[in-house]
Design a protein around this motif. Structure first.
Motif, PDB file in Angstrom:
ATOM      1  N   SER A  65       5.538 -11.497  19.674  1.00  0.00           N
ATOM      2  CA  SER A  65       5.091 -10.543  20.688  1.00  0.00           C
ATOM      3  C   SER A  65       6.201 -10.167  21.664  1.00  0.00           C
ATOM      4  N   SER A  66       7.376 -10.751  21.491  1.00  0.00           N
ATOM      5  CA  SER A  66       8.457 -10.592  22.464  1.00  0.00           C
ATOM      6  C   SER A  66       9.800 -10.450  21.756  1.00  0.00           C
ATOM      7  N   ARG A  67      10.742  -9.872  22.487  1.00  0.00           N
ATOM      8  CA  ARG A  67      12.119  -9.805  22.001  1.00  0.00           C
ATOM      9  C   ARG A  67      12.967 -10.737  22.869  1.00  0.00           C
ATOM     10  N   TYR A  68      13.663 -11.656  22.221  1.00  0.00           N
ATOM     11  CA  TYR A  68      14.576 -12.562  22.916  1.00  0.00           C
ATOM     12  C   TYR A  68      16.000 -12.340  22.407  1.00  0.00           C
ATOM     13  N   TRP A  69      16.964 -12.350  23.325  1.00  0.00           N
ATOM     14  CA  TRP A  69      18.376 -12.370  22.951  1.00  0.00           C
ATOM     15  C   TRP A  69      18.986 -13.692  23.395  1.00  0.00           C
ATOM     16  N   HIS A  70      20.016 -14.131  22.674  1.00  0.00           N
ATOM     17  CA  HIS A  70      20.791 -15.288  23.118  1.00  0.00           C
ATOM     18  C   HIS A  70      21.743 -14.821  24.215  1.00  0.00           C
ATOM     19  N   ALA A  71      21.630 -15.409  25.387  1.00  0.00           N
ATOM     20  CA  ALA A  71      22.392 -14.941  26.548  1.00  0.00           C
ATOM     21  C   ALA A  71      23.893 -14.998  26.310  1.00  0.00           C
ATOM     22  N   ALA A  72      24.358 -16.015  25.595  1.00  0.00           N
ATOM     23  CA  ALA A  72      25.793 -16.173  25.382  1.00  0.00           C
ATOM     24  C   ALA A  72      26.387 -15.025  24.575  1.00  0.00           C
ATOM     25  N   SER A  73      25.557 -14.326  23.804  1.00  0.00           N
ATOM     26  CA  SER A  73      26.057 -13.230  22.971  1.00  0.00           C
ATOM     27  C   SER A  73      25.986 -11.880  23.667  1.00  0.00           C
ATOM     28  N   TYR A  74      25.360 -11.839  24.834  1.00  0.00           N
ATOM     29  CA  TYR A  74      25.014 -10.537  25.405  1.00  0.00           C
ATOM     30  C   TYR A  74      26.230  -9.738  25.859  1.00  0.00           C
ATOM     31  N   ALA A  75      27.108 -10.340  26.667  1.00  0.00           N
ATOM     32  CA  ALA A  75      28.216  -9.577  27.265  1.00  0.00           C
ATOM     33  C   ALA A  75      29.104  -8.963  26.199  1.00  0.00           C
ATOM     34  N   GLU A  76      29.470  -9.756  25.194  1.00  0.00           N
ATOM     35  CA  GLU A  76      30.356  -9.247  24.144  1.00  0.00           C
ATOM     36  C   GLU A  76      29.678  -8.154  23.325  1.00  0.00           C
ATOM     37  N   ALA A  77      28.410  -8.373  22.985  1.00  0.00           N
ATOM     38  CA  ALA A  77      27.690  -7.370  22.197  1.00  0.00           C
ATOM     39  C   ALA A  77      27.510  -6.078  22.988  1.00  0.00           C
ATOM     40  N   PHE A  78      27.184  -6.199  24.268  1.00  0.00           N
ATOM     41  CA  PHE A  78      26.982  -5.004  25.090  1.00  0.00           C
ATOM     42  C   PHE A  78      28.278  -4.209  25.197  1.00  0.00           C
ATOM     43  N   ALA A  79      29.395  -4.917  25.381  1.00  0.00           N
ATOM     44  CA  ALA A  79      30.684  -4.237  25.486  1.00  0.00           C
ATOM     45  C   ALA A  79      31.041  -3.525  24.191  1.00  0.00           C
ATOM     46  N   ALA A  80      30.631  -4.120  23.062  1.00  0.00           N
ATOM     47  CA  ALA A  80      30.943  -3.533  21.759  1.00  0.00           C
ATOM     48  C   ALA A  80      29.921  -2.495  21.322  1.00  0.00           C
ATOM     49  N   GLY A  81      28.846  -2.371  22.062  1.00  0.00           N
ATOM     50  CA  GLY A  81      27.803  -1.415  21.705  1.00  0.00           C
ATOM     51  C   GLY A  81      26.938  -1.869  20.550  1.00  0.00           C
ATOM     52  N   THR A  82      26.870  -3.192  20.341  1.00  0.00           N
ATOM     53  CA  THR A  82      26.046  -3.731  19.260  1.00  0.00           C
ATOM     54  C   THR A  82      24.875  -4.505  19.835  1.00  0.00           C
ATOM     55  N   ARG A  83      23.926  -4.880  18.959  1.00  0.00           N
ATOM     56  CA  ARG A  83      22.737  -5.601  19.417  1.00  0.00           C
ATOM     57  C   ARG A  83      23.073  -7.070  19.606  1.00  0.00           C
ATOM     58  N   PRO A  84      22.688  -7.663  20.718  1.00  0.00           N
ATOM     59  CA  PRO A  84      22.929  -9.098  20.918  1.00  0.00           C
ATOM     60  C   PRO A  84      22.186  -9.929  19.881  1.00  0.00           C
ATOM     61  N   ALA A  85      22.679 -11.142  19.662  1.00  0.00           N
ATOM     62  CA  ALA A  85      22.025 -12.048  18.717  1.00  0.00           C
ATOM     63  C   ALA A  85      20.623 -12.371  19.203  1.00  0.00           C
TER      64      ALA A  85
END
Length: 324
Positions: free
Chosen positions: A233-253
């Motif tokens: 019922s929810s979408r979770y991202w791994h916080a450690a992957s967020y900054a790099e993925a956001f900078a690259a324009g990709t979806r976080p883990a």
């Protein structure tokens, strides 16, 4: 993580001794007669996994994982929102108050994300800035945090129709909810989401968005029902992957519950063709992902209940007091 026995599944819970059955995509439900304390419903979470409006396979421990994860969240949010739960006679089973589900689906979003036609990202990329009663600023990027979490309500399509975006004015003027009901539901939803984001952050996770189901009990009280803050019922991202993925324009883990869905879609038209046999290793991988989600989100070890000859035999035994 416990060893995964691929034969230990609960594909269905059809129990003839229980009254008034209703079989959903993943839950088998029974409505109990009112004995003076209000109507009650037995909700049994099977191990079925559904997509493309059909059942794909059964995933060991999925039903227990989701039931126990929702239980953890219900217990850790009861001070914010009363819920439908009365008891847990079995790890896969909830006995709850029977509620009339409100005709508005409450989705809370903290990020510009999503892939469906009603998601804020899809609409934003089409140039829409006013949506669901909110105005979003220009210049937001894919998966960026919104200025603050927002509620994006949709009509609840009970008969297989498509959900349609709504806003507060349409909900109230259309008679879907009264103003007082909307005020109560929206306040509870935002408070639940804030609690969820806070706890997720402590676990190294980002709670991106989630769906809540609310219903009215026999006294007209609004109760939280169904499930809460599970990977289904929810979408979770791994916080450690967020900054790099956001900078690259990709979806976080993330906890990817779509592995099987993607595998099937690559091999057939899943809406028309027979579903190919799903490999055992993929079923085991998906089971492990659900268990990992439980342990990461709750901070507790998952303890599978292997009592009984089969899961169905165990469920039947634990529900015997409710047989007619």
């Amino acid at each position: 993580m416990p060893a995964i026995d691929l034969t230990r599944i609960l594909p269905e819970a059809r129990i003839a001794e229980l009254p008034n059955p209703y079989f959903g995509k993943v839950r088998d439900c029974y409505d109990l007669p009112d004995t003076g304390s209000g109507e009650q419903r037995i909700l049994i979470s099977s191990d079925r996994i559904s997509a493309f409006d059909r059942i794909l396979t059964a995933i060991p421990w999925k039903g227990q994982v989701l039931t126990q994860m929702a239980r953890w969240w219900f217990e850790n949010t009861a001070d914010i929102a009363p819920n439908h739960v009365l008891s847990y006679p079995d790890p896969n089973v909830v006995i709850g108050k029977k509620v009339e589900i409100l005709p508005v689906e409450i989705v809370v979003r903290g990020y510009l994300a999503g892939t469906t036609g009603t998601s804020v990202l899809t609409l934003y990329k089409k140039g829409v800035r006013q949506m669901y009663g909110h105005t979003l600023p220009d210049g937001l990027r894919d998966n960026e945090a919104l200025p603050q979490p927002i509620i994006t309500p949709t009509s609840k399509a009970f008969d297989g129709g498509h959900d349609e975006p709504l806003d507060e004015a349409a909900i109230v003027s259309g008679g879907l909810l009264t103003q007082a009901q909307w005020d109560e539901v929206s306040a509870m939803a935002l408070a639940l989401f804030a609690r969820g984001q806070s706890i997720a952050a402590q676990r190294g996770l980002i709670l991106v968005d989630t769906k809540y189901e609310f219903g009215l009990d026999a006294d007209g009280r609004i109760l939280l029902a169904d499930e809460i803050h599970t990977p289904d019922s929810s979408r979770y991202w791994h916080a450690a992957s967020y900054a790099e993925a956001f900078a690259a324009g990709t979806r976080p883990a993330s906890f990817d519950k779509d592995v099987i869905r993607a595998w099937v879609a690559e091999r057939c038209d899943p809406y028309a063709d027979p579903i190919p046999q799903i490999p055992a290793e993929m079923i085991a991988q998906t089971s492990a992902a659900y268990i990992e989600a439980y342990e990461t989100i709750t901070g507790e070890s998952f303890v599978p209940d292997a009592s009984g000859t089969t899961p169905l035999e165990r469920v039947r035994s634990n529900l015997a007091p409710w047989f007619g």
